[in-house]
Design an enzyme around this catalytic site. Structure first.
Site, PDB file in Angstrom:
ATOM      1  CE  LYS A 183      18.585 -27.505  15.918  1.00 49.02           C
ATOM      2  NZ  LYS A 183      19.466 -28.737  15.723  1.00 49.02           N
ATOM      3  CB  SER A 216      19.551 -31.267  18.555  1.00 46.90           C
ATOM      4  OG  SER A 216      20.658 -30.776  17.038  1.00 46.90           O
ATOM      5  CB  SER A 272      22.004 -31.910  15.049  1.00 41.61           C
ATOM      6  OG  SER A 272      21.985 -32.651  16.190  1.00 41.61           O
TER       7      SER A 272
HETATM    8  N1  GLN Z   1      24.147 -36.022  18.567  1.00 39.64           N
HETATM    9  C1  GLN Z   1      25.363 -34.999  18.942  1.00 39.64           C
HETATM   10  C2  GLN Z   1      25.924 -33.916  19.974  1.00 39.64           C
HETATM   11  O1  GLN Z   1      24.436 -34.712  21.075  1.00 39.64           O
HETATM   12  C3  GLN Z   1      25.390 -34.063  17.912  1.00 39.64           C
HETATM   13  C4  GLN Z   1      24.212 -32.993  18.363  1.00 39.64           C
HETATM   14  C5  GLN Z   1      24.152 -31.520  17.124  1.00 39.64           C
HETATM   15  O2  GLN Z   1      24.639 -31.551  16.029  1.00 39.64           O
HETATM   16  N2  GLN Z   1      23.783 -30.555  17.444  1.00 39.64           N
HETATM   17  O3  GLN Z   1      26.071 -32.992  20.690  1.00 39.64           O
END
Ligand code: GLN
Length: 495
Positions: A78, A155, A179
Site C-alpha cells: 500500500k 482505504s 481499511s
Molecule cells: N473509512 C475509515 C476512514 O475513512 C477508515 C479508514 C482507515 O482505516 N484508514 O477513516
C-alpha cells in the site's frame, strides 16, 4: 497445471523452494499481469528493474540453500509504507515527488532485510488512508475486479483489488478504522488487522497514530499468517508503541490443522459471540444472509454461537470521527511545503505559501478532516468533543472486555452493504462514515480483527465475515479462519 498467478503464497513458496521456477520468472509473470490489468487502477508505481534485482537476490539466497518460508514470493505495498528510492505518495498530490531515504520496518522485514519477498510496486489508496471506497485517491479510482463499475472498498482498495484480480498473491494494507477488513470484504479476499502495536508503524505515513495498524491481505488465512509472521514483532527503538512481544509463527498451527482427521469438529469448544447491534436493521438483508450462512458453517465445525451485546456500537462513529481527524490534523501539519510536500509555485509571503501549498496539495476529504480535527482540539471545544470522545473510547474498550468473558471470538458483518458504484457516495461523506459502523469499535479498542470471504450478496458481489479477537489473539483468529476455509471455498472463487 494452474497458472502462476492462481497459486497461493504458500504454493508459490513451495515451487520456488523446489526450484521448479525462479523468483525472476515469477516476478516477470506478475509484472506482465500488472500491465495487462492496468485498467483496474490498482497500482500507482512499478519499477521493473528494481523488482527483478530483488528477485535475483532472492534466487541467490535460494541457490545458497536458504529456506525462509516467503523467500522469492512477490507482493506489493500500500502506498502509505515508505520505500527507499521509490515513490511514496499516500495517494496524495502533496507527496507526488516524495522519495523516502529509508524503508518502513514492515517493508524491510518482508523484503531484503528479512523474509526476502519481492516488491512489485506501490498500490493505490485513499488519500492519507482516509476513505472507504478508494475514490479519495488523488490519482485515480480503483475498480472492483468482481464488477469494474464498483468500488473495491478502501482505504486499502488497491491492495484488495490487486489480490482479488490475482495481479499479486499478497499485499500489505493499513487499518485505522477498517481499511484492511472492509476492502477485503468488498473484494472477496482475506485480511487481518492485528492488535494495535503488533506491527511497527515506523515508516507508515501517519493518519491517526493511536489507531493506525499494518496488516497483510491475501486470498487465504494461511497466506495472511505467513506474511504476518514476518511483519510483526517489536521495533521499540523506532516505534515506542510497538508491542514488546515477539512475533509468533502464525502459520505453524494452521499447517498442523491441515493434517486433522476428516469428520472431527475442529472448532469444538470455541464460543462465538454475536453482538445484537451487528445484526440489526442497519445491515442489508443480503449481507446478513451470507454472514448467517457462514455462522451455520462454523457451528457445523463445532463452534457454539452466543448472543452478546456491545451497547456503545453506534457511538463508535462519532467517537472515531472526532479522534481520527484530531490526530490527523496534528500529523498532517508537517506538510508545510518546507520540510515536506508540495510547495506552491507562486506566493507572496510565508503565510501565503503555507496556504497555497496546503490548498493545492490536499484533496477535499483530507481538508475536511483537518478542519474537523482542528476544531475539536481548539480551546473551548476540546473538553466538549475530544476529551468526551476519549472517555467514550475507554467505555467501548471496556464493553469488549465484558463480552470476552462470555465468548472467545466475536463475529458479524464487516460492511452493511456490498460494494457500491464508483462515484455513488463521493458527494456524501457522512454516508461513508456511517458504513464504518462494524469496524470502528474494535479499532478504537485496539483489538485484532479480520475479514474472511463468506459468500456473495446483491449483484453477485462478495461479502466478508468479520472475526474480532481479544488482544494478542491473532493466532486464534487466523486458525479459526483457516479451519473455516478448509471447509468452504468462498476464498478460492475467481472474479
Ligand atoms: N473509512 C475509515 C476512514 O475513512 C477508515 C479508514 C482507515 O482505516 N484508514 O477513516
Amino acid at each position: 497445471m494452474s497458472a502462476l498467478h492462481d497459486l497461493s503464497v504458500a504454493q508459490l513458496a513451495a515451487k520456488l523452494a523446489a526450484k521448479e521456477v525462479s523468483s525472476v520468472e515469477v516476478a516477470q509473470h506478475f509484472l506482465a499481469r500488472i500491465h495487462s490489468q492496468d485498467a483496474l487502477g490498482a497500482f500507482l508505481a512499478t519499477d521493473e528493474e528494481q523488482s527483478l534485482a530483488q528477485a535475483g537476490a532472492a534466487d541467490a539466497r535460494l541457490a545458497a540453500g536458504e529456506r525462509t518460508p516467503l523467500l522469492g514470493v512477490p507482493l506489493a505495498h500500500k502506498d502509505v509504507f515508505v520505500t527507499r528510492d521509490f515513490p511514496t505518495t499516500a495517494g496524495s498530490k502533496m507527496l507526488a515527488h516524495y522519495r523516502s531515504p529509508f524503508d518502513a520496518t514492515v517493508v524491510n522485514r518482508l523484503g531484503a532485510g528479512g523474509a526476502g519477498m519481492v516488491s512489485l510496486g506501490k498500490l493505490n489508496c485513499d488519500e492519507f488512508a482516509m476513505g472507504s471506497g478508494n475514490d479519495n485517491s488523488a490519482y485515480k479510482p480503483v475498480q472492483n475486479p468482481w464488477d469494474t463499475s464498483r468500488v473495491p472498498g478502501g482505504s486499502s482498495g488497491g491492495s484488495a483489488a490487486a489480490v482479488a484480480a490475482r495481479i499479486v498473491p499478497a499485499a500489505t494494507g493499513t487499518d485505522t478504522g477498517g481499511s484492511i477488513r472492509q476492502p477485503a470484504s468488498l473484494s472477496g479476499i482475506t485480511g487481518i488487522k492485528p492488535t494495535y502495536g503488533r506491527c511497527s508503524r515506523y515508516g507508515m505515513v501517519a493518519f491517526a497514530s493511536s489507531l493506525d495498524q499494518a496488516g497483510p491481505m491475501a486470498r487465504s488465512a494461511l497466506d495472511c499468517a505467513l506474511l504476518l509472521s514476518a511483519m510483526a514483532g517489536p521495533d521499540l527503538d523506532r516505534d515506542s508503541t510497538s508491542l514488546d512481544m515477539p512475533a509468533a509463527d502464525y502459520a505453524a498451527e494452521l499447517i498442523a490443522a491441515n493434517t486433522q482427521a476428516a469428520g472431527t469438529k475442529p472448532l469444538q469448544g470455541l464460543r462465538i459471540g454475536l453482538p445484537t447491534q451487528f445484526f440489526g436493521a442497519g445491515c442489508s438483508a443480503d449481507v446478513l444472509a451470507a454472514v448467517r450462512g457462514a455462522l451455520t458453517e462454523l457451528e457445523k465445525l463445532g463452534a457454539t454461537l452466543v448472543d452478546v451485546s456491545l451497547p456503545l456500537t453506534e457511538l463508535s462513529i462519532p467517537v472515531y470521527y472526532v479522534i481520527a481527524p484530531a490526530e490527523a490534523s496534528s500529523n498532517l501539519s508537517r506538510y508545510d511545503g518546507v520540510r515536506y510536500g508540495h510547495r506552491a509555485a507562486e506566493y507572496t509571503d510565508l503565510e501565503d505559501m503555507y496556504k497555497k501549498s496546503r490548498t493545492e496539495g490536499f484533496g477535499d476529504e483530507v481538508t475536511r478532516r483537518i478542519m474537523i480535527g482542528t476544531y475539536v482540539l481548539s480551546h473551548g471545544y476540546y473538553d466538549a468533543y475530544y476529551l468526551k470522545a476519549q472517555k467514550i473510547r475507554r467505555l467501548i474498550a471496556e464493553d469488549f472486555q465484558k463480552v470476552f468473558s462470555q465468548c472467545d471470538i466475536i463475529a458479524g458483518p464487516v460492511s452493511p452493504t456490498v460494494a457500491w458504484k464508483i462515484g455513488e457516495r463521493s458527494d456524501d461523506p457522512v454516508a461513508s462514515y456511517l458504513a464504518d459502523i462494524y469496524t470502528l469499535s474494535s479499532s478504537l479498542a485496539g483489538l485484532p480483527g479480520m475479514s474472511v470471504p463468506a459468500g456473495f450478496g446483491a449483484h453477485g458481489m462478495p461479502v466478508g465475515l468479520q472475526l474480532i479477537g481479544n488482544y494478542f489473539k491473532e493466532a486464534q483468529l487466523l486458525s479459526t479462519a483457516h479451519k473455516f476455509q478448509m471447509n468452504t471455498d468462498w476464498h478460492q472463487r475467481k472474479p
